[in-house]
Design an enzyme around this catalytic site. Structure first.
Site, PDB file in Angstrom:
ATOM      1  N   ASP A  38       5.970 -52.831 -64.735  1.00 10.01           N
ATOM      2  CA  ASP A  38       5.249 -53.288 -64.165  1.00 10.01           C
ATOM      3  C   ASP A  38       4.774 -55.189 -64.831  1.00 10.01           C
ATOM      4  O   ASP A  38       4.939 -54.922 -66.632  1.00 10.01           O
ATOM      5  CB  ASP A  38       3.169 -52.939 -63.681  1.00 10.01           C
ATOM      6  CG  ASP A  38       2.369 -53.710 -63.148  1.00 10.01           C
ATOM      7  OD1 ASP A  38       2.139 -53.275 -61.867  1.00 10.01           O
ATOM      8  OD2 ASP A  38       2.032 -54.544 -63.991  1.00 10.01           O
ATOM      9  N   ILE A  39       4.105 -56.583 -64.691  1.00  6.08           N
ATOM     10  CA  ILE A  39       4.530 -57.681 -65.458  1.00  6.08           C
ATOM     11  C   ILE A  39       3.065 -56.982 -66.051  1.00  6.08           C
ATOM     12  O   ILE A  39       2.917 -58.041 -67.440  1.00  6.08           O
ATOM     13  CB  ILE A  39       4.422 -58.781 -64.608  1.00  6.08           C
ATOM     14  CG1 ILE A  39       5.249 -59.872 -65.963  1.00  6.08           C
ATOM     15  CG2 ILE A  39       3.128 -59.032 -63.875  1.00  6.08           C
ATOM     16  CD1 ILE A  39       5.561 -60.995 -65.153  1.00  6.08           C
ATOM     17  N   GLN A 102      -4.606 -53.756 -52.622  1.00  8.91           N
ATOM     18  CA  GLN A 102      -2.991 -54.146 -52.713  1.00  8.91           C
ATOM     19  C   GLN A 102      -2.856 -56.135 -52.881  1.00  8.91           C
ATOM     20  O   GLN A 102      -3.033 -56.696 -52.094  1.00  8.91           O
ATOM     21  CB  GLN A 102      -1.798 -53.689 -50.870  1.00  8.91           C
ATOM     22  CG  GLN A 102      -0.937 -54.205 -51.227  1.00  8.91           C
ATOM     23  CD  GLN A 102      -0.159 -53.426 -49.928  1.00  8.91           C
ATOM     24  OE1 GLN A 102      -0.556 -52.819 -49.649  1.00  8.91           O
ATOM     25  NE2 GLN A 102       1.100 -53.053 -50.483  1.00  8.91           N
ATOM     26  N   SER A 103      -1.979 -56.230 -54.069  1.00  6.40           N
ATOM     27  CA  SER A 103      -1.694 -57.837 -53.707  1.00  6.40           C
ATOM     28  C   SER A 103      -0.269 -58.221 -53.581  1.00  6.40           C
ATOM     29  O   SER A 103      -0.643 -59.234 -52.816  1.00  6.40           O
ATOM     30  CB  SER A 103      -2.076 -57.847 -55.398  1.00  6.40           C
ATOM     31  OG  SER A 103      -1.396 -58.125 -55.759  1.00  6.40           O
ATOM     32  N   HIS A 108       4.608 -50.075 -52.759  1.00  7.96           N
ATOM     33  CA  HIS A 108       4.743 -49.857 -54.375  1.00  7.96           C
ATOM     34  C   HIS A 108       4.122 -48.871 -55.042  1.00  7.96           C
ATOM     35  O   HIS A 108       3.455 -48.716 -54.440  1.00  7.96           O
ATOM     36  CB  HIS A 108       5.283 -51.490 -55.415  1.00  7.96           C
ATOM     37  CG  HIS A 108       3.739 -51.703 -55.036  1.00  7.96           C
ATOM     38  ND1 HIS A 108       3.784 -52.679 -54.027  1.00  7.96           N
ATOM     39  CD2 HIS A 108       2.868 -52.177 -55.585  1.00  7.96           C
ATOM     40  CE1 HIS A 108       2.419 -53.362 -54.559  1.00  7.96           C
ATOM     41  NE2 HIS A 108       1.883 -53.335 -55.180  1.00  7.96           N
ATOM     42  N   LEU A 109       4.819 -48.141 -55.608  1.00  7.86           N
ATOM     43  CA  LEU A 109       4.450 -46.820 -56.008  1.00  7.86           C
ATOM     44  C   LEU A 109       4.006 -47.088 -58.321  1.00  7.86           C
ATOM     45  O   LEU A 109       5.104 -47.560 -57.989  1.00  7.86           O
ATOM     46  CB  LEU A 109       5.258 -45.742 -56.263  1.00  7.86           C
ATOM     47  CG  LEU A 109       5.290 -44.902 -55.146  1.00  7.86           C
ATOM     48  CD1 LEU A 109       5.418 -45.731 -53.433  1.00  7.86           C
ATOM     49  CD2 LEU A 109       5.618 -43.469 -55.427  1.00  7.86           C
ATOM     50  N   HIS A 110       3.061 -47.343 -58.380  1.00  8.24           N
ATOM     51  CA  HIS A 110       2.355 -47.276 -59.339  1.00  8.24           C
ATOM     52  C   HIS A 110       2.642 -45.390 -59.759  1.00  8.24           C
ATOM     53  O   HIS A 110       1.846 -45.129 -59.891  1.00  8.24           O
ATOM     54  CB  HIS A 110       1.420 -48.170 -59.286  1.00  8.24           C
ATOM     55  CG  HIS A 110       0.544 -49.257 -59.063  1.00  8.24           C
ATOM     56  ND1 HIS A 110       0.358 -50.521 -59.799  1.00  8.24           N
ATOM     57  CD2 HIS A 110       0.410 -49.282 -57.828  1.00  8.24           C
ATOM     58  CE1 HIS A 110       0.777 -51.359 -58.737  1.00  8.24           C
ATOM     59  NE2 HIS A 110       0.342 -50.401 -57.988  1.00  8.24           N
TER      60      HIS A 110
HETATM   61  P1  5GP Z   1      -0.961 -54.031 -56.288  1.00  7.60           P
HETATM   62  O1  5GP Z   1      -2.194 -54.816 -56.539  1.00  7.60           O
HETATM   63  O2  5GP Z   1      -0.512 -54.404 -55.192  1.00  7.60           O
HETATM   64  O3  5GP Z   1      -1.704 -52.314 -55.935  1.00  7.60           O
HETATM   65  O4  5GP Z   1       0.144 -54.291 -57.672  1.00  7.60           O
HETATM   66  C1  5GP Z   1       0.917 -55.589 -57.521  1.00  7.60           C
HETATM   67  C2  5GP Z   1       1.403 -55.218 -59.004  1.00  7.60           C
HETATM   68  O5  5GP Z   1       2.442 -55.971 -59.075  1.00  7.60           O
HETATM   69  C3  5GP Z   1       0.546 -55.409 -60.148  1.00  7.60           C
HETATM   70  O6  5GP Z   1       0.342 -54.566 -61.306  1.00  7.60           O
HETATM   71  C4  5GP Z   1       0.576 -56.947 -60.927  1.00  7.60           C
HETATM   72  O7  5GP Z   1       0.867 -56.640 -62.377  1.00  7.60           O
HETATM   73  C5  5GP Z   1       2.342 -56.043 -60.619  1.00  7.60           C
HETATM   74  N1  5GP Z   1       3.228 -57.408 -60.087  1.00  7.60           N
HETATM   75  C6  5GP Z   1       3.119 -59.098 -59.737  1.00  7.60           C
HETATM   76  N2  5GP Z   1       3.621 -59.799 -60.109  1.00  7.60           N
HETATM   77  C7  5GP Z   1       4.957 -59.030 -60.604  1.00  7.60           C
HETATM   78  C8  5GP Z   1       6.369 -59.412 -60.907  1.00  7.60           C
HETATM   79  O8  5GP Z   1       6.537 -60.704 -60.646  1.00  7.60           O
HETATM   80  N3  5GP Z   1       7.131 -58.686 -61.707  1.00  7.60           N
HETATM   81  C9  5GP Z   1       6.671 -56.789 -61.920  1.00  7.60           C
HETATM   82  N4  5GP Z   1       7.182 -56.427 -62.730  1.00  7.60           N
HETATM   83  N5  5GP Z   1       5.396 -57.478 -61.406  1.00  7.60           N
HETATM   84  C10 5GP Z   1       4.635 -57.885 -60.975  1.00  7.60           C
END
Ligand code: 5GP
Ligand code: ZN
Length: 122
Positions: A38-39, A102-103, A108-110
């Site tokens: 994760d970034i 979810q963003s 995706h699985l964290h």
């Molecule tokens: P969500 O909020 O949808 O559950 O998780 C999205 C995740 O994607 C976040 O933890 C965010 O830091 C990660 N993320 C967003 N953009 C990027 C990217 O360009 N590269 C990587 N490696 N992770 C990203």
């Protein structure tokens, strides 16, 4: 092209990472699944496991995705083992939809670990 076509969606961030168009630190890569860091890590280990094909969220799964979703879970456990957090413990999270936080609208699985995680989530 259908929403879940293997070639993915052109503008989708994680489809672009799966296609190698956007760089990511990959830990695992096969024909169906990729895992990368994760970034903006929320824990010492914070890895995302995604299907290469575009699936918008867990809620968009169909019976045809059953084997793929099983593979995602297995890769998550393999990544955790590779990261050395199997014994200490870890958390696998799938944020789904707006209230789920979810963003990025590509399933995706964290995989989070390497520190004691709080519960319940906010
Ligand atoms: P969500 O909020 O949808 O559950 O998780 C999205 C995740 O994607 C976040 O933890 C965010 O830091 C990660 N993320 C967003 N953009 C990027 C990217 O360009 N590269 C990587 N490696 N992770 C990203
Ligand atoms: Zn996508």
């Amino acid at each position: 092209m259908s929403q879940d076509a293997p070639a993915g969606q052109p503008g989708c961030l994680f489809c672009r990472i799966a296609r190698g168009e956007i760089p990511a630190t990959a830990l695992y890569d096969d024909a169906l699944v990729v895992a990368f860091r994760d970034i903006a890590p929320m824990a010492p280990t914070h890895v995302l496991v995604i299907p290469k094909q575009h699936v918008t969220s867990l809620a968009h799964g169909t019976p045809e995705h059953e084997a793929l979703f099983g593979r995602l879970m297995r890769v998550a456990t393999d990544v955790a083992r590779q990261e050395g957090i199997t014994e200490t413990g870890y958390r696998v999270v799938i944020n789904t939809g707006a209230d789920g936080g979810q963003s990025v609208p590509h399933l995706h699985l964290h995989v989070l670990g390497g520190r004691k995680l709080g519960w319940p989530p906010g």
